[in-house]
Design an enzyme around this catalytic site. Structure first.
Site, mmCIF file in Angstrom:
data_model
loop_
_atom_site.group_PDB
_atom_site.id
_atom_site.type_symbol
_atom_site.label_atom_id
_atom_site.label_comp_id
_atom_site.label_asym_id
_atom_site.label_seq_id
_atom_site.Cartn_x
_atom_site.Cartn_y
_atom_site.Cartn_z
ATOM 1 N N GLY A 1 0.969 4.189 4.196
ATOM 2 C CA GLY A 1 -0.239 3.683 3.541
ATOM 3 C C GLY A 1 -1.255 3.153 4.548
ATOM 4 N N VAL A 2 -2.540 3.376 4.277
ATOM 5 C CA VAL A 2 -3.532 2.904 5.247
ATOM 6 C C VAL A 2 -3.672 1.377 5.233
ATOM 7 C CG1 VAL A 2 -4.861 5.062 5.138
ATOM 8 C CG2 VAL A 2 -5.618 3.116 3.813
ATOM 9 N N GLY A 3 -3.276 0.723 4.124
ATOM 10 C CA GLY A 3 -3.386 -0.738 4.062
ATOM 11 C C GLY A 3 -2.557 -1.429 5.125
ATOM 12 N N TYR B 1 6.338 -1.834 13.692
ATOM 13 C CA TYR B 1 7.778 -1.561 13.615
ATOM 14 C C TYR B 1 8.478 -2.892 13.385
ATOM 15 C CZ TYR B 1 6.795 3.120 15.512
ATOM 16 O OH TYR B 1 6.336 4.401 15.714
ATOM 17 N N SER C 1 6.762 -5.948 1.871
ATOM 18 C CA SER C 1 5.702 -5.748 0.882
ATOM 19 C C SER C 1 6.243 -5.762 -0.544
ATOM 20 C CB SER C 1 4.964 -4.432 1.150
ATOM 21 O OG SER C 1 5.863 -3.357 1.227
ATOM 22 N N ILE D 1 -6.575 -6.442 1.685
ATOM 23 C CA ILE D 1 -7.559 -5.466 2.124
ATOM 24 C C ILE D 1 -7.751 -4.439 1.011
ATOM 25 C CG2 ILE D 1 -8.001 -3.612 3.787
ATOM 26 C CD1 ILE D 1 -6.300 -5.633 5.677
ATOM 27 N N SER E 1 0.859 -1.192 0.000
ATOM 28 C CA SER E 1 0.000 0.000 0.000
ATOM 29 C C SER E 1 0.888 1.231 0.000
ATOM 30 C CB SER E 1 -0.945 -0.032 1.201
ATOM 31 O OG SER E 1 -1.926 -1.035 1.019
ATOM 32 N N GLY E 2 1.491 1.541 1.159
ATOM 33 C CA GLY E 2 2.374 2.707 1.203
ATOM 34 C C GLY E 2 3.855 2.341 1.133
ATOM 35 N N CYS F 1 3.279 10.264 9.947
ATOM 36 C CA CYS F 1 3.996 10.387 8.675
ATOM 37 C C CYS F 1 2.997 10.295 7.528
ATOM 38 C CB CYS F 1 5.037 9.284 8.572
ATOM 39 S SG CYS F 1 5.773 9.177 6.945
HETATM 40 P P1 FDA Z 1 3.526 -1.553 3.163
HETATM 41 O O1 FDA Z 1 2.818 -1.330 1.901
HETATM 42 O O2 FDA Z 1 4.993 -1.795 3.121
HETATM 43 O O3 FDA Z 1 2.803 -2.699 3.978
HETATM 44 C C1 FDA Z 1 3.198 -3.122 5.266
HETATM 45 C C2 FDA Z 1 2.721 -4.548 5.507
HETATM 46 O O4 FDA Z 1 1.314 -4.629 5.375
HETATM 47 C C3 FDA Z 1 3.286 -5.536 4.488
HETATM 48 O O5 FDA Z 1 3.430 -6.801 5.103
HETATM 49 C C4 FDA Z 1 2.206 -5.590 3.446
HETATM 50 O O6 FDA Z 1 2.233 -6.772 2.676
HETATM 51 C C5 FDA Z 1 0.952 -5.475 4.281
HETATM 52 N N1 FDA Z 1 -0.107 -4.802 3.533
HETATM 53 C C6 FDA Z 1 -0.062 -3.558 3.009
HETATM 54 N N2 FDA Z 1 -1.212 -3.256 2.418
HETATM 55 C C7 FDA Z 1 -2.018 -4.328 2.546
HETATM 56 C C8 FDA Z 1 -3.332 -4.618 2.121
HETATM 57 N N3 FDA Z 1 -4.041 -3.725 1.437
HETATM 58 N N4 FDA Z 1 -3.856 -5.828 2.408
HETATM 59 C C9 FDA Z 1 -3.132 -6.746 3.096
HETATM 60 N N5 FDA Z 1 -1.879 -6.518 3.537
HETATM 61 C C10 FDA Z 1 -1.315 -5.318 3.259
HETATM 62 N N6 FDA Z 1 3.407 3.610 12.504
HETATM 63 C C11 FDA Z 1 2.587 4.172 13.420
HETATM 64 O O7 FDA Z 1 1.789 3.467 14.055
HETATM 65 N N7 FDA Z 1 2.621 5.519 13.654
HETATM 66 C C12 FDA Z 1 3.454 6.345 12.969
HETATM 67 O O8 FDA Z 1 3.441 7.555 13.201
HETATM 68 C C13 FDA Z 1 4.319 5.770 12.004
HETATM 69 N N8 FDA Z 1 5.193 6.542 11.296
HETATM 70 C C14 FDA Z 1 6.018 5.972 10.350
HETATM 71 C C15 FDA Z 1 6.904 6.767 9.624
HETATM 72 C C16 FDA Z 1 7.750 6.194 8.677
HETATM 73 C C17 FDA Z 1 8.699 7.084 7.898
HETATM 74 C C18 FDA Z 1 7.717 4.794 8.457
HETATM 75 C C19 FDA Z 1 8.636 4.164 7.449
HETATM 76 C C20 FDA Z 1 6.833 4.010 9.162
HETATM 77 C C21 FDA Z 1 5.981 4.571 10.127
HETATM 78 N N9 FDA Z 1 5.095 3.784 10.858
HETATM 79 C C22 FDA Z 1 4.267 4.376 11.787
HETATM 80 C C23 FDA Z 1 5.038 2.337 10.643
HETATM 81 C C24 FDA Z 1 3.918 1.975 9.673
HETATM 82 O O9 FDA Z 1 2.680 2.028 10.349
HETATM 83 C C25 FDA Z 1 4.120 0.559 9.120
HETATM 84 O O10 FDA Z 1 5.328 0.470 8.451
HETATM 85 C C26 FDA Z 1 2.964 0.163 8.200
HETATM 86 O O11 FDA Z 1 2.904 -1.232 8.078
HETATM 87 C C27 FDA Z 1 3.114 0.789 6.841
HETATM 88 O O12 FDA Z 1 2.026 0.535 6.020
HETATM 89 P P2 FDA Z 1 2.223 0.742 4.445
HETATM 90 O O13 FDA Z 1 0.961 0.391 3.786
HETATM 91 O O14 FDA Z 1 2.829 2.070 4.190
HETATM 92 O O15 FDA Z 1 3.374 -0.297 4.163
#
Ligand code: FDA
Length: 511
Positions: free
Chosen positions: A158-160, A453, A98, A219, A89-90, A154
């Protein structure tokens, strides 16, 4: 290998046959030959340790669905051709899970599924999984200045991934986690069916609100509950060095941080500060960042009572709208136009490693002195201490898979970041030393950690094809404590053949 290429051909054939008539597939599937492949892969990689320019394994295909049927087709054809699927997602996964895998795999990148529909009347919104937090906050603020959502700081997260792993931010002491404020969700399961809360059932709906999405399906969207925020909030940031009494302040903060009024968020960021221009003299600096859901004149007496050593005065405080505080905590000037929140490009482009801990008893003065000493060995390091308490203590520790509720004073995030690849080993080694040092001072049996984390040092599934309960409990109990068992039971029921998997996915038990 020829198996990979057979599976690839089989997958493509299957995919085209499924999506051909109903929805156009231009710009949906990208092979390694596509001229967009590399830039698309790189587009949301937040940690250069897994950058597309390194030797990190790359996906056979990247699929960027515009429609849920594209996700359904990918899952169905993935299961038929034994292709591992990673969902992005993000892209903020701390360990790159991911978009990196050590077996042939496909990425479903949800960047195009990111519409957001805010409905102020019902105080709720539907948010597609590929939206980033900045887009969500922007869309809410567009419609109302007195509504918000309790998720991370931040904007490019991504919300996913964020919501499925918990998700906390500056108003979580009042409203809990993002995952605590979910009303409904849509997900594609392992059979390629689109389910909502009613059709997935309460067990699976429970699991995806903190247990990580990827173990259970893809999701597609969340229906979130908006929360009220006042028209004006107050922020401050006061930094002090050890020489200015930061150590004593932190001692006191450890006991009052989680007891403060739930409208008040006061986290502490500990870092190395240079005290001479040639950089040779260094000390520790602690910055206390605060968001208060109310006016400055109410905040100042509150702080003077609970943390007088900080010396907070009206002149340290800035009142602003809630959406401006989002900009502030994201590190922007509050004068920036709000649409900066829509930018999906991350400011930081470096390497990082992080870990987390929960603290239940204040760390002693001598314990903290050891922390200062270790921190001074890695100037790029940062400790972020987030106070718990408030609403977090009121929510039961089984209500969602996220178990870190009552009894926690604060959470620590250890973060080290750097810009040169050849420094990677040194920084990771340092972080592991610090983590070892902290052991006697933090939660025990299990030593708890925050799933969002992600830290592969805590343990991984033996290999991504065979997951064992014992092996997975090493990290599973740290992230989820007693909820791990229920997560395994849900997983075993909804994905018995363990199609959705990664290095730290919930295992499904053999029947
Ligand atoms: P990404 O796309 O990498 O997904 C993360 C995991 O979730 C992977 O295992 C992926 O496969 C799975 N996933 C993603 N989308 C999915 C979907 N649609 N369906 C099923 N599985 C899915 N946390 C926090 O609580 N508070 C904060 O303030 C911050 N701040 C922050 C800043 C920065 C710079 C970073 C790098 C990280 C954070 N985080 C955070 C941590 C963040 O919440 C965590 O890394 C999340 O998993 C990121 O979600 P993304 O969708 O961006 O990541």
């Amino acid at each position: 290998s020829s198996t990979t290429s057979n599976n690839n051909d089989g997958f493509l054939q299957c995919f085209f046959s499924k999506v051909h008539h109903s929805n156009p597939i231009d710009n949906v599937i990208f092979t390694k030959n596509s001229s967009f492949y590399t830039s698309l892969l790189q587009s949301s990689i937040r940690n250069l340790r897994f950058s597309s320019s390194t030797s990190a394994p790359k996906p056979e295909f990247i699929i960027t669905p515009y429609h849920e049927s594209h996700v359904q087709a990918t899952v169905i054809c993935g299961t038929k051709n034994s292709m591992q699927v990673r969902v992005r997602s993000g892209g903020h996964d701390y360990e790159g899970l991911s978009y990196v895998a050590d077996v042939p795999f496909i990425i479903i990148d949800l960047v195009n599924l990111r519409s957001i529909t805010v409905d102020i009347d019902s105080e709720s919104a539907w948010v597609e999984a590929g939206a980033i937090l900045g887009e969500l906050y922007y869309k809410i603020a567009e419609k109302s200045s007195v509504h918000g959502f309790p998720a991370g700081s931040c904007p490019t997260v991504g919300v996913g991934g964020h919501i499925s792993g918990g998700g906390f931010g500056t108003i979580f002491r009042k409203y809990g986690l993002a995952a605590d404020n979910i009303l409904d969700a849509k997900l594609v399961n392992v059979n390629g069916k689109v389910l909502d809360r009613v059709s997935m059932g309460e067990d699976l709906f429970w699991a995806i609100r903190g247990g990580g999405g990827l173990s259970f399906g893809v999701i597609l969207s969340w229906r979130i509950r908006l929360v009220p925020v006042p028209p004006s909030v107050t922020v401050f940031n006061i930094g002090k060095t050890l020489e200015q009494g930061a150590g004593e302040l932190l001692q006191k903060w450890q006991t009052v941080g989680s007891e403060l009024h739930e409208d008040l968020f006061l986290h502490a960021v500990i870092e190395v500060a240079k005290t001479s221009s040639n950089g040779e003299n260094k000390t520790i600096k602690i910055s206390f960042f605060s968001l208060f859901l109310g006016p400055a004149e109410k905040l100042v007496p509150l702080m003077q009572e609970s943390l007088p050593g900080l010396g907070l005065e009206l002149s340290n405080c800035t009142e602003m709208s809630w959406i401006e505080s989002v900009l502030y905590f994201a590190g922007f000037s509050i004068k920036e136009p709000m649409d900066i929140l829509l930018n999906r490009t991350e400011n930081f482009s470096g390497y990082f490693k992080a870990k987390s801990d929960y603290v239940k008893e204040p760390i002693s003065e001598s314990g903290l002195e050891g922390v200062w000493k270790t921190l001074l060995e890695d100037e790029t390091s940062l400790l972020i201490l987030t106070p718990y308490g408030g609403k977090m203590s009121e929510i039961g520790d089984s209500e969602t898979p996220f178990p870190h509720r009552c009894g926690n004073l604060y959470k620590i995030q250890y973060l080290s970041s750097w810009y040169a690849e050849n420094e990677t080993e040194e920084h990771i080694g340092w972080m592991r030393r610090l983590y070892d040092y902290m052991e006697p001072h933090v939660s025990k049996s299990p030593r708890a950690a925050y799933f969002n984390y992600r830290d592969l040092d805590l343990g991984t599934n033996i290999d991504t094809n065979s997951t064992g309960y014992e092996q997975a409990s090493k990290w599973g109990l740290k992230y989820f404590k007693h909820n791990f068992k229920r997560l395994v039971a849900v997983k075993t029921r909804v994905d018995p053949h363990n199609f959705f998997r990664n290095e730290q996915s919930i295992p499904s038990l053999p029947s």
